[in-house]
Enzyme design. Structure first.
Site, mmCIF file in Angstrom:
data_model
loop_
_atom_site.group_PDB
_atom_site.id
_atom_site.type_symbol
_atom_site.label_atom_id
_atom_site.label_comp_id
_atom_site.label_asym_id
_atom_site.label_seq_id
_atom_site.Cartn_x
_atom_site.Cartn_y
_atom_site.Cartn_z
ATOM 1 N N PHE A 121 3.807 -0.946 -1.005
ATOM 2 C CA PHE A 121 5.006 -1.743 -1.236
ATOM 3 C C PHE A 121 4.994 -2.458 -2.588
ATOM 4 C CE2 PHE A 121 4.013 -2.067 3.398
ATOM 5 C CZ PHE A 121 5.030 -1.242 3.844
ATOM 6 N N SER A 122 3.814 -2.608 -3.183
ATOM 7 C CA SER A 122 3.675 -3.442 -4.369
ATOM 8 C C SER A 122 4.466 -2.910 -5.545
ATOM 9 C CB SER A 122 2.197 -3.556 -4.760
ATOM 10 O OG SER A 122 2.063 -4.277 -5.959
ATOM 11 N N PRO A 154 -1.949 -3.731 4.766
ATOM 12 C CA PRO A 154 -2.180 -3.332 3.373
ATOM 13 C C PRO A 154 -0.874 -3.123 2.628
ATOM 14 C CG PRO A 154 -3.707 -2.202 4.796
ATOM 15 C CD PRO A 154 -2.775 -2.956 5.700
ATOM 16 N N CYS A 155 -0.819 -3.646 1.397
ATOM 17 C CA CYS A 155 0.458 -3.747 0.702
ATOM 18 C C CYS A 155 0.603 -2.790 -0.468
ATOM 19 C CB CYS A 155 0.636 -5.177 0.181
ATOM 20 S SG CYS A 155 -0.670 -5.687 -0.960
ATOM 21 N N GLN A 156 -0.401 -1.912 -0.698
ATOM 22 C CA GLN A 156 -0.352 -1.104 -1.913
ATOM 23 C C GLN A 156 0.884 -0.228 -2.005
ATOM 24 O OE1 GLN A 156 -2.922 -1.557 0.051
ATOM 25 N NE2 GLN A 156 -4.806 -1.911 -1.108
#
Length: 412
Positions: free
Chosen positions: A95-96, A91-93
């Site tokens: 890092f976004s 899950p990238c939230q």
């Protein structure tokens, strides 16, 4: 000989679908969200053409990577030396760059679960996908956060005996009608024959060399970008018959009565394969209020298409929302996100349907999305409705191109 992979953080199955289409065989896929797992299972696990071998010791249910490591580590150990590829998109939230970029976001730690799994099964190849922000250091949180996660991961994998390659990759290079730049990491075990095969090149050099032929095999132009209109013009509503939505758990929504056009774009012909003229699912149209339709109409008439609305235009239109992009019909789309109102149709005053988003992500029309379409604020943290499933996915067409290149390296 079968070349087998495990998919961690698999979501609704975009990465797995691409790997399966490229010739890999899945062992299993790990996804903790029930909504996303329902879609994954329906399309890739329980279908007649199921892509997974699925071990007896692992239940076919939503599962977190933490549960996998805590409850099934001994079973994972039995796979050591038997798994060719470990793939995943943590899950990238956290890092976004479009989000808060919180170094303490607990989802950031899921990358460590990926590394722990690598340590247990030591596959020949690794594939990790994430957002561009994965390569940026956090601006807050102290000295420990000044090193980008991409560097931390690369160093950890090198210590485990891997040669690591990484690069930003554009989805549009592979015929996906969307720019969507993503961080892709490929790692190969030290002394693996694939490294000798590469010589002084990288897997990304090989991927780039393979791409024109890959696109040609898909019936797509080798160089020309796939535009938004190429992807979704047959889903426009003008002149269509409206019917009650066929797959919504909320009454009162409409969808178009789909009929294949007499002339399809090459991309539409590609995504329509396997449906035999049938209608795809997830065609539900939004029920916009009159004021919203009026605002969207003004945007389409007065704002540049293909660009996020400027501060001046947002102020002029009285909009507080930071990111709204009206699509340009003859260009690739902006990145599809989990928020339905980030993107507007190019000539109709509305947001896109789930299916239109899925087309732009390169999902085939036979792939059915399940669960609710959207979620209210109270359940937003735990649910994964269809719009979110599509927005979080790896474009299958890009995943297939990468999968073909990895398979080329894996074979003797």
């Amino acid at each position: 000989m079968e070349f087998q992979y495990i998919d961690l953080f698999s979501g609704c199955g975009g990465l797995s679908l691409g790997l399966l289409n490229s010739g890999w065989k899945g062992i299993c896929a790990v996804e903790k969200n029930p909504d996303a797992f329902l879609t994954l299972s329906h399309n890739l696990i329980t279908r007649d053409e199921a892509g997974y071998l699925w071990p007896d010791w692992l239940p076919q249910k939503p599962l977190s990577t933490g549960e996998l490591l805590n409850d099934y580590s001994s079973h994972l150990s039995s796979l050591k030396g038997k798994v060719t590829l470990l793939a995943g998109g943590p899950p990238c939230q956290g890092f976004s760059t479009a989000g808060k970029r919180d170094p303490n976001d607990p989802r950031n730690q899921l990358v460590r679960d990926y590394i722990k799994t690598v340590e247990i099964i030591l596959p020949r190849f690794l594939l990790l996908e994430n957002v561009r922000g994965f390569t940026h250091a956090f601006s807050k949180g102290g000295e420990a956060n000044k090193i980008p996660y991409s560097v931390i991961v690369a160093q950890s994998l090198e210590q485990l005996g891997y040669v690591v390659f990484h690069q930003m990759v554009k989805s549009s290079d592979f015929g996906v009608p969307q720019l969507r730049q993503r961080f892709i990491l490929i790692a190969i075990k030290n002394n693996d024959p694939a490294l000798k095969k590469l010589g002084d090149k990288t897997p990304f050099d090989l991927l780039a060399a393979n791409t024109p032929l890959f696109r040609k095999r898909k019936g797509l132009p080798p160089k020309k970008e796939t535009t938004v209109k190429d992807a979704i013009s047959d889903l426009e509503t003008e002149g269509k018959t409206y019917i009650d939505c066929q797959d919504s758990n909320v009454s009162g929504f409409k969808q178009i009565k789909y009929a294949p056009p007499k002339t399809m774009s090459k991309y539409q012909a590609f995504v329509r394969k396997g449906l035999n003229g049938d209608s795809p699912n997830s065609l539900r149209l939004a029920r916009h209020r009159p004021a919203t339709i009026e605002k969207f109409t003004k945007i389409l008439k007065s704002c540049p298409k293909g660009h996020c609305l400027s501060v001046e235009n947002r102020e002029r239109l009285g909009m507080k929302k930071q990111a709204t992009t009206p699509l340009h019909p003859h260009k690739v789309s902006a990145t599809i996100t989990t928020l339905p109102d980030d993107i507007l149709h190019y000539n109709e005053p509305r947001i896109l349907t789930v299916r239109e988003n899925a087309r732009i992500q390169s999902f085939p029309d036979w792939f059915e999305f399940l669960g609710s379409y959207t979620t209210g604020s109270t359940a937003r943290k735990t649910s994964c409705p269809r719009y979110t499933q599509v927005g979080n996915a790896v474009p299958p067409l890009m995943a297939e191109a990468i999968g073909e290149t990895l398979l080329q390296l894996a074979k003797d």
